[in-house]
Design a protein around this motif. Structure first.
Motif, PDB file in Angstrom:
ATOM      1  N   GLY A 289       0.786  -1.233   0.000  1.00 35.48           N
ATOM      2  CA  GLY A 289       0.000   0.000   0.000  1.00 35.48           C
ATOM      3  C   GLY A 289       0.813   1.275   0.000  1.00 35.48           C
ATOM      4  N   GLY A 290       2.141   1.154  -0.026  1.00 36.37           N
ATOM      5  CA  GLY A 290       2.971   2.345   0.006  1.00 36.37           C
ATOM      6  C   GLY A 290       3.203   3.001  -1.332  1.00 36.37           C
ATOM      7  N   SER A 291       2.757   2.347  -2.421  1.00 34.14           N
ATOM      8  CA  SER A 291       2.992   2.928  -3.741  1.00 34.14           C
ATOM      9  C   SER A 291       2.113   2.240  -4.770  1.00 34.14           C
ATOM     10  CB  SER A 291       4.467   2.790  -4.145  1.00 34.14           C
ATOM     11  OG  SER A 291       4.834   1.425  -4.245  1.00 34.14           O
ATOM     12  N   GLY A 292       2.066   2.816  -5.966  1.00 35.03           N
ATOM     13  CA  GLY A 292       1.443   2.187  -7.119  1.00 35.03           C
ATOM     14  C   GLY A 292       0.019   1.735  -6.919  1.00 35.03           C
ATOM     15  N   MET A 293      -0.272   0.507  -7.383  1.00 43.53           N
ATOM     16  CA  MET A 293      -1.626  -0.017  -7.303  1.00 43.53           C
ATOM     17  C   MET A 293      -2.094  -0.137  -5.866  1.00 43.53           C
ATOM     18  SD  MET A 293      -1.858  -2.866 -10.353  1.00 43.53           S
ATOM     19  CE  MET A 293      -0.279  -3.670 -10.066  1.00 43.53           C
ATOM     20  N   GLY A 294      -1.205  -0.560  -4.975  1.00 47.25           N
ATOM     21  CA  GLY A 294      -1.589  -0.706  -3.577  1.00 47.25           C
ATOM     22  C   GLY A 294      -2.011   0.610  -2.953  1.00 47.25           C
ATOM     23  N   GLN A 295      -1.285   1.672  -3.254  1.00 51.11           N
ATOM     24  CA  GLN A 295      -1.656   2.978  -2.703  1.00 51.11           C
ATOM     25  C   GLN A 295      -2.997   3.435  -3.273  1.00 51.11           C
ATOM     26  OE1 GLN A 295       1.472   5.903  -2.535  1.00 51.11           O
ATOM     27  NE2 GLN A 295       0.024   7.602  -2.483  1.00 51.11           N
ATOM     28  N   ALA A 296      -3.230   3.162  -4.554  1.00 53.78           N
ATOM     29  CA  ALA A 296      -4.519   3.522  -5.147  1.00 53.78           C
ATOM     30  C   ALA A 296      -5.657   2.748  -4.507  1.00 53.78           C
ATOM     31  CB  ALA A 296      -4.484   3.268  -6.653  1.00 53.78           C
ATOM     32  N   VAL A 297      -5.417   1.465  -4.200  1.00 53.77           N
ATOM     33  CA  VAL A 297      -6.426   0.660  -3.506  1.00 53.77           C
ATOM     34  C   VAL A 297      -6.703   1.246  -2.123  1.00 53.77           C
ATOM     35  CG1 VAL A 297      -6.891  -1.582  -2.438  1.00 53.77           C
ATOM     36  CG2 VAL A 297      -5.946  -1.463  -4.762  1.00 53.77           C
ATOM     37  N   ALA A 298      -5.645   1.585  -1.396  1.00 58.56           N
ATOM     38  CA  ALA A 298      -5.815   2.178  -0.072  1.00 58.56           C
ATOM     39  C   ALA A 298      -6.609   3.468  -0.150  1.00 58.56           C
ATOM     40  CB  ALA A 298      -4.448   2.430   0.562  1.00 58.56           C
TER      41      ALA A 298
ATOM     42  N   VAL B 136      -7.965   1.630   7.178  1.00 56.00           N
ATOM     43  CA  VAL B 136      -6.978   0.983   6.314  1.00 56.00           C
ATOM     44  C   VAL B 136      -5.619   0.908   6.995  1.00 56.00           C
ATOM     45  CG1 VAL B 136      -5.783   1.064   4.089  1.00 56.00           C
ATOM     46  CG2 VAL B 136      -8.184   1.782   4.249  1.00 56.00           C
ATOM     47  N   ILE B 137      -5.011  -0.257   6.923  1.00 50.89           N
ATOM     48  CA  ILE B 137      -3.627  -0.455   7.368  1.00 50.89           C
ATOM     49  C   ILE B 137      -2.799  -0.771   6.130  1.00 50.89           C
ATOM     50  CG2 ILE B 137      -2.041  -1.811   8.785  1.00 50.89           C
ATOM     51  CD1 ILE B 137      -5.691  -2.067   9.607  1.00 50.89           C
ATOM     52  N   ILE B 138      -1.856   0.101   5.774  1.00 54.97           N
ATOM     53  CA  ILE B 138      -0.987  -0.182   4.639  1.00 54.97           C
ATOM     54  C   ILE B 138       0.298  -0.826   5.142  1.00 54.97           C
ATOM     55  CG2 ILE B 138      -1.953   1.559   3.107  1.00 54.97           C
ATOM     56  CD1 ILE B 138       0.415   3.377   3.812  1.00 54.97           C
TER      57      ILE B 138
ATOM     58  N   THR C 290      -3.468   3.003 -12.184  1.00 53.52           N
ATOM     59  CA  THR C 290      -3.622   2.384 -10.862  1.00 53.52           C
ATOM     60  C   THR C 290      -5.058   2.534 -10.368  1.00 53.52           C
ATOM     61  OG1 THR C 290      -2.855   4.427  -9.794  1.00 53.52           O
ATOM     62  CG2 THR C 290      -1.203   2.731 -10.259  1.00 53.52           C
ATOM     63  N   GLU C 291      -5.714   3.615 -10.761  1.00 50.19           N
ATOM     64  CA  GLU C 291      -7.112   3.811 -10.356  1.00 50.19           C
ATOM     65  C   GLU C 291      -8.033   2.769 -10.996  1.00 50.19           C
ATOM     66  OE1 GLU C 291      -4.812   7.355  -9.546  1.00 50.19           O
ATOM     67  OE2 GLU C 291      -5.084   6.230 -11.421  1.00 50.19           O
ATOM     68  N   ASP C 292      -7.723   2.349 -12.232  1.00 51.75           N
ATOM     69  CA  ASP C 292      -8.505   1.280 -12.864  1.00 51.75           C
ATOM     70  C   ASP C 292      -8.448   0.005 -12.031  1.00 51.75           C
ATOM     71  OD1 ASP C 292      -9.135   2.818 -15.163  1.00 51.75           O
ATOM     72  OD2 ASP C 292      -7.269   2.225 -16.153  1.00 51.75           O
ATOM     73  N   ILE C 293      -7.253  -0.325 -11.564  1.00 55.35           N
ATOM     74  CA  ILE C 293      -7.081  -1.546 -10.783  1.00 55.35           C
ATOM     75  C   ILE C 293      -7.750  -1.416  -9.420  1.00 55.35           C
ATOM     76  CG2 ILE C 293      -5.422  -3.207  -9.888  1.00 55.35           C
ATOM     77  CD1 ILE C 293      -5.578  -2.791 -13.024  1.00 55.35           C
ATOM     78  N   ALA C 294      -7.609  -0.262  -8.807  1.00 53.40           N
ATOM     79  CA  ALA C 294      -8.234  -0.044  -7.505  1.00 53.40           C
ATOM     80  C   ALA C 294      -9.747  -0.195  -7.596  1.00 53.40           C
ATOM     81  CB  ALA C 294      -7.866   1.343  -6.971  1.00 53.40           C
ATOM     82  N   ALA C 295     -10.343   0.333  -8.653  1.00 51.65           N
ATOM     83  CA  ALA C 295     -11.792   0.228  -8.812  1.00 51.65           C
ATOM     84  C   ALA C 295     -12.221  -1.229  -8.928  1.00 51.65           C
ATOM     85  CB  ALA C 295     -12.243   1.010 -10.044  1.00 51.65           C
ATOM     86  N   ALA C 296     -11.415  -2.036  -9.619  1.00 52.42           N
ATOM     87  CA  ALA C 296     -11.732  -3.457  -9.758  1.00 52.42           C
ATOM     88  C   ALA C 296     -11.630  -4.177  -8.414  1.00 52.42           C
ATOM     89  CB  ALA C 296     -10.802  -4.099 -10.780  1.00 52.42           C
ATOM     90  N   VAL C 297     -10.580  -3.869  -7.661  1.00 57.21           N
ATOM     91  CA  VAL C 297     -10.412  -4.481  -6.339  1.00 57.21           C
ATOM     92  C   VAL C 297     -11.596  -4.128  -5.439  1.00 57.21           C
ATOM     93  CG1 VAL C 297      -9.025  -4.476  -4.234  1.00 57.21           C
ATOM     94  CG2 VAL C 297      -7.901  -4.589  -6.468  1.00 57.21           C
ATOM     95  N   LEU C 298     -11.981  -2.867  -5.435  1.00 62.52           N
ATOM     96  CA  LEU C 298     -13.096  -2.443  -4.585  1.00 62.52           C
ATOM     97  C   LEU C 298     -14.396  -3.123  -4.996  1.00 62.52           C
ATOM     98  CD1 LEU C 298     -11.027  -0.327  -3.551  1.00 62.52           C
ATOM     99  CD2 LEU C 298     -12.940   1.273  -3.417  1.00 62.52           C
ATOM    100  N   SER C 299     -14.568  -3.394  -6.288  1.00 65.47           N
ATOM    101  CA  SER C 299     -15.788  -4.073  -6.721  1.00 65.47           C
ATOM    102  C   SER C 299     -15.841  -5.501  -6.187  1.00 65.47           C
ATOM    103  CB  SER C 299     -15.892  -4.065  -8.248  1.00 65.47           C
ATOM    104  OG  SER C 299     -14.949  -4.939  -8.845  1.00 65.47           O
TER     105      SER C 299
END
Length: 243
Positions: free
Chosen positions: A17-26, A36-38, A213-222
């Motif tokens: 969660g400190g960068s990239g896709m993980g940070q966008a998910v967070a 959230v715990i990153i 990264t926002e595209d991936i975060a949206a998928a994870v949240l779904s």
């Protein structure tokens, strides 16, 4: 009509969660009201992420998910959570022809992405009906020359997703499979024609662009938000598997 299949905000751990896709998910989880715990290996990168994301319902813990003792200690610290997401992947030296592949360096990808995911499944303390979400990748379907490690690990991770969805039920286990996404991970690659390859792929994809990264975060949240999805690989690749 009821919304019984929709998960409410809870507590979530984001590995990577400190960068990239993980940070966008967070960021997306925070916006949806989750605590959230990153988690990541770099304390400096985690500190930067906390500053960028804000410190409201966010905390950061340094840990290496490829080390079992650290994964166990992580969940001793955070206790029970509703969701765990991992985007962690050490891409250092991951590409190279198999004839002279440097496993001493490249196996970090295997240990963070596949073994780390198995360790999370072993030690995570999830509420009943909670979720565990992995990130695989297009290489499982469209392997590149010199990309045997990437293709193998991503394919194995998808098999693990299906196995754990059965074994860990009612915990829901899913994976997002991204295509080419613009992240800092590209910085670890030594391709001389990197910019040209990225441009050519964007033109080739039916979506007409690379992922964000926002595209991936949206998928994870779904996946997190729908309590009736488990054992599923959600492809977010701009149509890459079709071309």
């Amino acid at each position: 009509m009821t919304n019984k299949g929709i998960q409410q905000a809870g507590r979530a751990v984001v590995i990577g969660g400190g960068s990239g896709m993980g940070q966008a998910v967070a960021d997306g989880l925070l916006a949806a009201g989750h605590e959230v715990i990153i988690v990541g290996r770099s304390e400096a990168r985690l500190a930067d992420a906390v500053r960028e994301l804000g410190d409201g319902k966010l905390t950061a813990i340094a840990a290496d998910v490829s080390v079992e003792e650290q994964v166990s200690r992580l969940f001793d610290t955070v206790g029970t959570v509703d969701h765990v997401v991992t985007t962690a992947a050490d891409t250092t030296g991951v590409y190279g022809p198999i004839a002279d592949y440097d496993f001493a360096t490249g196996r970090g990808f295997l240990e963070t992405k596949l073994i780390g995911s198995m360790l999370l499944a072993k030690h995570a303390r999830l509420t009943s009906g909670g979720s565990l979400t992995f990130v695989s990748g297009i290489a499982a379907y469209r392997p590149a020359v010199g990309g045997a490690m990437v293709a193998t690990v991503n394919a194995a991770l998808e098999g693990l997703t299906r196995a754990l969805a059965v074994e860990l039920a009612p915990t829901r286990v899913n994976a997002v499979s991204p295509g080419w996404v613009v992240t800092g991970a590209w910085d670890n690659l030594t391709w001389d024609d990197k910019a040209e390859r990225l441009r050519a792929m964007a033109e080739r994809l039916p979506a007409g662009r690379l992922g964000t990264t926002e595209d991936i975060a949206a998928a994870v949240l779904s996946l997190i938000g729908n309590a009736f999805i488990t054992g599923t690989i959600l492809h977010v690749d701009g149509g890459h598997r079709l071309v």
